[in-house]
Design an enzyme around this catalytic site. Structure first.
Site, short mmCIF file in Angstrom:
data_model
loop_
_atom_site.label_atom_id
_atom_site.label_comp_id
_atom_site.label_asym_id
_atom_site.label_seq_id
_atom_site.Cartn_x
_atom_site.Cartn_y
_atom_site.Cartn_z
N LYS A 112 0.84 -1.21 0.00
CA LYS A 112 0.00 0.00 0.00
C LYS A 112 0.87 1.26 0.00
CE LYS A 112 -3.09 0.78 3.46
NZ LYS A 112 -3.11 2.11 4.09
N SER A 113 1.89 1.28 0.84
CA SER A 113 2.74 2.48 0.92
C SER A 113 3.40 2.77 -0.42
CB SER A 113 3.84 2.27 1.97
OG SER A 113 3.28 2.17 3.25
N ARG A 152 2.73 5.94 -3.31
CA ARG A 152 3.86 6.74 -3.80
C ARG A 152 4.03 6.57 -5.30
NH1 ARG A 152 4.20 5.64 1.47
NH2 ARG A 152 5.48 6.88 2.88
N GLY A 162 -5.31 7.77 5.31
CA GLY A 162 -4.42 8.73 5.97
C GLY A 162 -3.17 8.98 5.16
N SER A 178 7.04 8.83 12.38
CA SER A 178 5.99 8.78 11.36
C SER A 178 6.56 8.97 9.96
CB SER A 178 4.94 9.86 11.62
OG SER A 178 4.09 9.96 10.49
N GLN A 225 4.73 9.10 7.42
CA GLN A 225 3.83 10.01 6.69
C GLN A 225 4.28 11.45 6.88
OE1 GLN A 225 -0.20 9.16 7.86
NE2 GLN A 225 -0.16 7.12 6.98
N ASP A 238 1.76 -1.33 11.79
CA ASP A 238 0.41 -1.75 11.38
C ASP A 238 0.09 -3.19 11.76
OD1 ASP A 238 -0.13 0.75 10.33
OD2 ASP A 238 0.59 0.22 8.33
N ARG A 297 -6.47 2.10 17.70
CA ARG A 297 -6.26 0.65 17.54
C ARG A 297 -5.96 -0.05 18.85
NH1 ARG A 297 -3.19 0.22 11.78
NH2 ARG A 297 -5.14 0.27 10.62
N ARG A 325 -7.80 -3.11 9.45
CA ARG A 325 -6.91 -4.08 10.10
C ARG A 325 -7.55 -4.68 11.36
NH1 ARG A 325 -2.71 -3.56 6.65
NH2 ARG A 325 -2.07 -1.44 6.15
C1 S3P Z 1 2.58 4.72 6.18
C2 S3P Z 1 3.11 5.06 7.40
C3 S3P Z 1 2.56 4.60 8.69
C4 S3P Z 1 1.60 3.42 8.51
C5 S3P Z 1 0.65 3.64 7.36
C6 S3P Z 1 1.42 3.82 6.07
C7 S3P Z 1 3.20 5.26 4.96
O1 S3P Z 1 1.85 5.67 9.28
O2 S3P Z 1 0.87 3.21 9.69
O3 S3P Z 1 -0.22 2.55 7.23
O4 S3P Z 1 2.90 4.75 3.86
O5 S3P Z 1 4.02 6.18 5.05
P1 S3P Z 1 2.59 6.77 10.22
O6 S3P Z 1 3.54 7.51 9.40
O7 S3P Z 1 1.49 7.66 10.72
O8 S3P Z 1 3.22 5.97 11.31
#
Ligand code: S3P
Length: 450
Positions: A29-30, A34, A101, A174, A176, A328, A359, A404
């Protein structure tokens, strides 16, 4: 019967025979988010194989299309025509990220410095999640924000005429936040530097380098990573980008095979980037039989096939430093711990409180209604297992729009004495649309519930 996407879809899992066979989990997914973001930004045509077609990623794709990127599919390959760095267009309507998110926060960083307005909306779960962690560094770069109190969605941002590059120390672990600041730096003159005291997943850094960005990573005497990005440079399309299988999705069939007696399963093509393999490390410490086979490179990342057999697990203490590499995976680790001999202690879980749901609390409540002995701390969880699964299950789990939580408790129901019901399985499609067919294909029993 007519399907109704607006109504919850309860689903139950019950114990059947062993799980057996081979399965291939969908793309990471990440990396998929991107791939759409950077492909949509870089000049030229990027061809993406193995993309996760989950709702979260598709929302990011729609946002990039609304800002000028061209997206189409040819067979299994997504073909993305990028606009060129600095050349996104003002979106004509709101950008709706649904449950995602990662999509919302990374896109906020990407468009933050643009001298135009953009409005972000999402579902009830996303509208509860904190956005200040991304908006604060953007404000330092000159971005204006109009948001509800507490910096929640829906919100609008508008960049300055010229954004200011910053040096930013990320206050929480994080990826993100790190990524949002780097993406904002793409459109600021000069060098934007992110200091990351605790390493998190490094897909943004690796992929931006692959798209030709000038980005350097150094490590200081304290072990913090300094990521320096030169802004306003060109980004070039990647001709062939392959997305490896998602270890965070592989976690579900993996734990299911470990706890359902007699199981023997191979999960193919799983990303083995060390910033993502904390769950496998923990399960191995617990005594899991996981053979990491056929290690190879795909799309610039290590991947492998995981051969997993039902195992006698023993409780362990998972140190807080490991949290970023398995952030996760704690919900499904809690399920593995419910079948381990003794007690498993998980520490450093504060970030779990701000995921698609709280969670930590959602897992604790799910354990409680299924008769699993546990203690919920402020940022920790302790679970005491019952290896034979005797007396476990029978609960109705509230998922709080969290994919999840839904998948983790369905895995519980595959091994517990009594069936487990989750109140809503719809959100599974955000990250793992094939979950139900894959698990039933391996021999699991899932059925609609009330
Ligand atoms: C992610 C970072 C994580 C993860 C999310 C995907 C990403 O979040 O929990 O499912 O793709 O950068 P955080 O950066 O808030 O920890």
């Amino acid at each position: 019967m007519q399907s109704n996407d607006h109504a919850p879809r309860p689903l139950a899992a019950r114990r059947e025979g062993a799980l057996a066979g081979r399965a291939r989990v969908p793309g990471d997914k990440s990396i998929s988010h991107r791939a759409f973001l950077f492909g949509g930004l870089a000049a030229g045509t990027t061809r993406i194989r193995g993309l996760l077609e989950g709702e979260d990623v598709l929302a990011t794709g729609r946002a990039m299309a609304a800002m000028g990127a061209r997206m189409r599919k040819d067979g299994d390959v997504w073909i993305v025509g990028g606009v060129g760095n600095g050349a996104l267009l003002e979106p004509p309507g709101v950008l709706d990220f649904g449950n995602a998110g990662t999509g919302a926060r990374l896109t906020m960083g990407l468009v933050g410095p643009y001298d135009f307005g953009a409005t972000f909306v999402g579902d009830a779960s996303l509208s509860r999640r904190p956005m200040g962690r991304v908006l604060d560094p953007l404000r330092l770069m000159g971005v204006q924000v109009v948001a509800r109190t507490g910096d929640r969605l829906p919100l609008s941002i508008r960049g300055p005429r010229v954004a200011a590059p910053i040096v930013y120390r990320v206050p929480m672990a994080s990826a993100q936040v790190k990524s949002a600041v780097l993406l904002a730096g793409l459109n600021a003159p000069g060098t934007t530097t992110v200091i990351e005291p605790v390493a998190t997943r490094d897909h943004t850094e690796k992929m931006l380098q692959g798209f030709g960005a000038s980005l350097e990573v150094t490590i200081d005497a304290e072990g913090a990573r300094h990521i320096a990005l030169e802004g306003q440079g060109p980004l070039r399309a990647v001709e062939e980008l392959t997305v490896p299988g998602d270890p965070s999705s592989a976690a579900f069939p993996l734990v299911a095979a470990l706890i359902v007696p007699g199981s023997d399963v191979v999960i193919e093509n799983v990303l083995m980037n060390p910033t993502r393999t904390g769950l496998i490390e923990t399960l191995l410490e617990m005594g899991a039989s996981i053979d990491v086979a056929n290690r190879r490179q795909e799309g610039g990342e290590d991947v492998a096939d995981l051969h997993v057999r039902h195992s006698r697990l023993t409780g362990v203490t998972v140190p807080p430093e490991r949290a970023p590499s398995m952030i996760d995976e704690y919900p499904v680790l809690a399920i593995a711990a419910a079948f381990a001999e003794g007690t498993t202690v998980m520490q450093g879980l504060d970030e779990l409180r701000v995921k698609e749901s709280d969670r930590l609390s959602a897992v604790a409540k799910g354990l409680e209604v299924n008769g699993i002995s546990h203690v919920e701390g402020e940022d920790s969880l302790t679970v005491t297992g019952r290896p034979d699964g005797r007396g476990l299950g029978g609960g109705q789990v509230e998922t709080h729009l969290d994919h999840r939580i839904a998948m983790s408790f369905l895995v519980l129901g595959m091994a517990s004495e009594k069936p487990v019901t989750v109140d809503d399985a719809r959100m599974i499609a955000t990250s793992f649309p094939e979950f139900e067919t894959m698990m039933t294909g391996l021999g699991a029993m899932l059925e609609p519930a009330r």
